[in-house]
Enzyme design. Structure first.
Site, PDB file in Angstrom:
ATOM      1  N   SER A   1       0.807  -1.224   0.000  1.00 63.07           N
ATOM      2  CA  SER A   1       0.000   0.000   0.000  1.00 63.07           C
ATOM      3  C   SER A   1       0.845   1.282   0.000  1.00 63.07           C
ATOM      4  CB  SER A   1      -0.963   0.005   1.184  1.00 63.07           C
ATOM      5  OG  SER A   1      -1.977  -0.943   0.971  1.00 63.07           O
TER       6      SER A   1
ATOM      7  N   THR B   1      -5.543  -3.239   8.077  1.00 63.90           N
ATOM      8  CA  THR B   1      -5.489  -4.571   7.497  1.00 63.90           C
ATOM      9  C   THR B   1      -5.446  -5.596   8.620  1.00 63.90           C
ATOM     10  OG1 THR B   1      -4.422  -5.937   5.824  1.00 63.90           O
ATOM     11  CG2 THR B   1      -2.951  -4.508   7.109  1.00 63.90           C
TER      12      THR B   1
ATOM     13  N   LYS C   1      -9.658  -5.162  10.959  1.00 67.93           N
ATOM     14  CA  LYS C   1     -10.835  -4.640  10.248  1.00 67.93           C
ATOM     15  C   LYS C   1     -12.149  -4.793  11.020  1.00 67.93           C
ATOM     16  CE  LYS C   1      -8.733  -5.466   5.769  1.00 67.93           C
ATOM     17  NZ  LYS C   1      -8.857  -6.086   4.444  1.00 67.93           N
TER      18      LYS C   1
ATOM     19  N   ASP D   1     -13.334  -2.526   0.658  1.00 68.38           N
ATOM     20  CA  ASP D   1     -12.948  -3.875   0.216  1.00 68.38           C
ATOM     21  C   ASP D   1     -14.038  -4.561  -0.604  1.00 68.38           C
ATOM     22  OD1 ASP D   1     -10.403  -4.073   1.359  1.00 68.38           O
ATOM     23  OD2 ASP D   1     -11.183  -4.819   3.269  1.00 68.38           O
TER      24      ASP D   1
ATOM     25  N   ALA E   1     -13.533 -18.133   6.211  1.00 66.31           N
ATOM     26  CA  ALA E   1     -14.662 -17.516   6.901  1.00 66.31           C
ATOM     27  C   ALA E   1     -14.159 -16.588   8.005  1.00 66.31           C
ATOM     28  CB  ALA E   1     -15.590 -18.592   7.458  1.00 66.31           C
TER      29      ALA E   1
ATOM     30  N   ALA F   1     -12.119 -11.400   5.873  1.00 62.20           N
ATOM     31  CA  ALA F   1     -12.172 -11.253   4.410  1.00 62.20           C
ATOM     32  C   ALA F   1     -13.244 -12.175   3.824  1.00 62.20           C
ATOM     33  CB  ALA F   1     -10.810 -11.563   3.810  1.00 62.20           C
TER      34      ALA F   1
ATOM     35  N   THR G   1     -12.467 -23.983  10.386  1.00 63.87           N
ATOM     36  CA  THR G   1     -13.388 -24.028  11.532  1.00 63.87           C
ATOM     37  C   THR G   1     -14.809 -23.910  10.977  1.00 63.87           C
ATOM     38  OG1 THR G   1     -11.688 -22.776  12.713  1.00 63.87           O
ATOM     39  CG2 THR G   1     -13.838 -22.983  13.794  1.00 63.87           C
TER      40      THR G   1
ATOM     41  N   GLY H   1      -4.374 -11.206  -5.830  1.00 66.48           N
ATOM     42  CA  GLY H   1      -5.099 -10.131  -5.171  1.00 66.48           C
ATOM     43  C   GLY H   1      -4.684  -8.708  -5.516  1.00 66.48           C
TER      44      GLY H   1
HETATM   45  P1  ATR Z   1      -8.794 -12.073   7.365  1.00 66.36           P
HETATM   46  O1  ATR Z   1      -9.212 -10.769   7.940  1.00 66.36           O
HETATM   47  O2  ATR Z   1      -7.677 -11.969   6.355  1.00 66.36           O
HETATM   48  O3  ATR Z   1      -9.935 -12.881   6.840  1.00 66.36           O
HETATM   49  P2  ATR Z   1      -8.794 -13.826   9.646  1.00 66.36           P
HETATM   50  O4  ATR Z   1     -10.091 -13.254  10.091  1.00 66.36           O
HETATM   51  O5  ATR Z   1      -7.740 -14.134  10.643  1.00 66.36           O
HETATM   52  O6  ATR Z   1      -8.112 -12.895   8.573  1.00 66.36           O
HETATM   53  O7  ATR Z   1      -9.142 -15.163   8.799  1.00 66.36           O
HETATM   54  C1  ATR Z   1      -8.159 -16.029   8.317  1.00 66.36           C
HETATM   55  C2  ATR Z   1      -8.812 -17.133   7.490  1.00 66.36           C
HETATM   56  O8  ATR Z   1      -7.806 -18.053   7.041  1.00 66.36           O
HETATM   57  C3  ATR Z   1      -9.807 -17.984   8.257  1.00 66.36           C
HETATM   58  O9  ATR Z   1     -10.766 -18.503   7.375  1.00 66.36           O
HETATM   59  C4  ATR Z   1      -8.912 -19.089   8.812  1.00 66.36           C
HETATM   60  O10 ATR Z   1      -9.575 -20.274   9.184  1.00 66.36           O
HETATM   61  P3  ATR Z   1     -10.187 -20.431  10.671  1.00 66.36           P
HETATM   62  O11 ATR Z   1     -11.455 -19.627  10.667  1.00 66.36           O
HETATM   63  O12 ATR Z   1     -10.399 -21.876  10.849  1.00 66.36           O
HETATM   64  O13 ATR Z   1      -9.158 -19.852  11.622  1.00 66.36           O
HETATM   65  C5  ATR Z   1      -8.045 -19.344   7.601  1.00 66.36           C
HETATM   66  N1  ATR Z   1      -6.785 -19.982   7.982  1.00 66.36           N
HETATM   67  C6  ATR Z   1      -5.730 -19.392   8.583  1.00 66.36           C
HETATM   68  N2  ATR Z   1      -4.737 -20.284   8.784  1.00 66.36           N
HETATM   69  C7  ATR Z   1      -5.196 -21.479   8.292  1.00 66.36           C
HETATM   70  C8  ATR Z   1      -4.658 -22.795   8.208  1.00 66.36           C
HETATM   71  N3  ATR Z   1      -3.420 -23.076   8.654  1.00 66.36           N
HETATM   72  N4  ATR Z   1      -5.415 -23.755   7.632  1.00 66.36           N
HETATM   73  C9  ATR Z   1      -6.651 -23.495   7.161  1.00 66.36           C
HETATM   74  N5  ATR Z   1      -7.223 -22.265   7.224  1.00 66.36           N
HETATM   75  C10 ATR Z   1      -6.509 -21.278   7.776  1.00 66.36           C
END
Ligand code: ATR
Length: 294
Positions: free
Chosen positions: A35, A80, A84, A120, A146, A149, A171, A258
């Site tokens: 950015s 970021t 957010k 976004d 989920a 983002a 999850t 992205g």
């Molecule tokens: P953002 O704002 O970028 O969405 P976030 O809210 O921390 O960041 O979300 C990260 C996403 O990546 C989630 O969907 C997370 O899965 P969980 O909800 O189960 O935590 C996913 N993610 C991060 N690390 C992961 C991993 N090692 N394997 C699978 N999914 C992962």
């Protein structure tokens, strides 16, 4: 000659001085952010006496950082990961965009205080259209992720009237929560938690898996093959080609990273802060240089 000099003077940025306006992105981690390159190129191209910085801020200090920026006269902020969602409760007012999508990625400081915006959600649609010629109405989409983002993407895709939306997340309960919210707000959209049984038009990665070298793909190819999608969009822009995108290319899918999403959310933020049309080509070029190194 005089006209030439005048044109040049319009694009020379004054050295930092006591009147320089400041913007910044706050995140943790933040070193990867492109950015600053994008926004500083934009300020320079318009000859604006503005600068854009980046600060690593721990979530527990986010409120102090926002208040600090406000009292020091910053023009605005971007937020970021992981700020957010937290920021929704930390600003003085929410713009309609932030209310609609429940997340704040842009703050403008003005006489009313800190106003939270979301740039976004619209950027997702613009980037998909631009990079993949993807029209979302009626499309079948598999969304991976989920978190913050993923939630914004799910709600925005539903508001664009996608035909079917499948959400997969490590999850599952978080995917269920989003599915329930989509069902409530956009009852006509078919939403399913889990992998699709038939082909889709698009796989959209909104997980953070792929940011670090050595990360696995967020797609479980035993459950869903890349042969079953037309296109793959990864919200990650660094690395420029994640494991998912490399595999998708090899499988013959249309792919994009992205960069476009970053560009379009940034362009809207630029306009919110400066009140001027964003120099989109300059910003895109700065991102390409920063991300691809040429
Ligand atoms: P953002 O704002 O970028 O969405 P976030 O809210 O921390 O960041 O979300 C990260 C996403 O990546 C989630 O969907 C997370 O899965 P969980 O909800 O189960 O935590 C996913 N993610 C991060 N690390 C992961 C991993 N090692 N394997 C699978 N999914 C992962």
């Amino acid at each position: 000659m005089a006209a030439y000099k005048w044109r040049v003077s319009q694009t020379v940025q004054p050295a930092i001085n006591a009147a320089t306006r400041l913007c910044a992105v706050l995140g943790a981690p933040i070193r990867h952010s492109a950015s600053p390159a994008m926004h500083n190129a934009a300020f320079a191209s318009l000859g604006l006496d503005w600068r854009y910085l980046a600060f690593e801020v721990d979530p527990k200090n986010l409120h102090a950082a926002i208040v600090g920026a406000k009292v020091m006269g910053f023009a605005g902020l971007n937020l970021t990961v992981p700020h957010k969602l937290l920021a929704v409760d930390l600003v003085d007012m929410l713009d309609e965009s932030a209310k609609a999508w429940g997340a704040v990625n842009t703050i403008r400081f003005d006489v009313n205080g800190a106003i939270g915006f979301n740039t976004d959600a619209d950027a997702i649609v613009t980037a998909l259209r631009e990079a993949l010629a993807m029209e979302l109405r009626g499309a079948k989409v598999l969304l991976l992720g989920a978190g913050g983002a993923g939630r914004t993407a799910a709600l925005k895709l539903a508001s664009e009237k996608v035909g079917e939306l499948f959400i997969v997340n490590r999850t599952p309960s978080k995917a269920e929560d989003i599915a329930n919210e989509v069902k409530k707000r956009f009852p006509s959209v078919k939403i399913v938690v889990g992998y699709p049984k038939a082909n889709v038009d698009l796989i959209l990665n909104a997980t953070s898996l792929g940011l670090n070298s050595g990360d696995a793909s967020p797609l479980d190819e035993k459950q869903f093959s890349l042969k079953q999608t037309h296109a793959v969009y990864d919200m990650i822009y660094r690395p420029a080609e994640t494991r998912l995108l490399a595999a998708a290319k090899a499988a013959g899918c249309k792919t994009a990273n992205g960069l476009g999403m970053l560009l379009h959310q940034g362009a809207k933020a630029f306009e919110i802060w400066t009140g001027k049309p964003a120099p989109l080509d300059v910003m895109r070029r700065a991102l390409e240089q920063n991300i691809y190194g040429h």
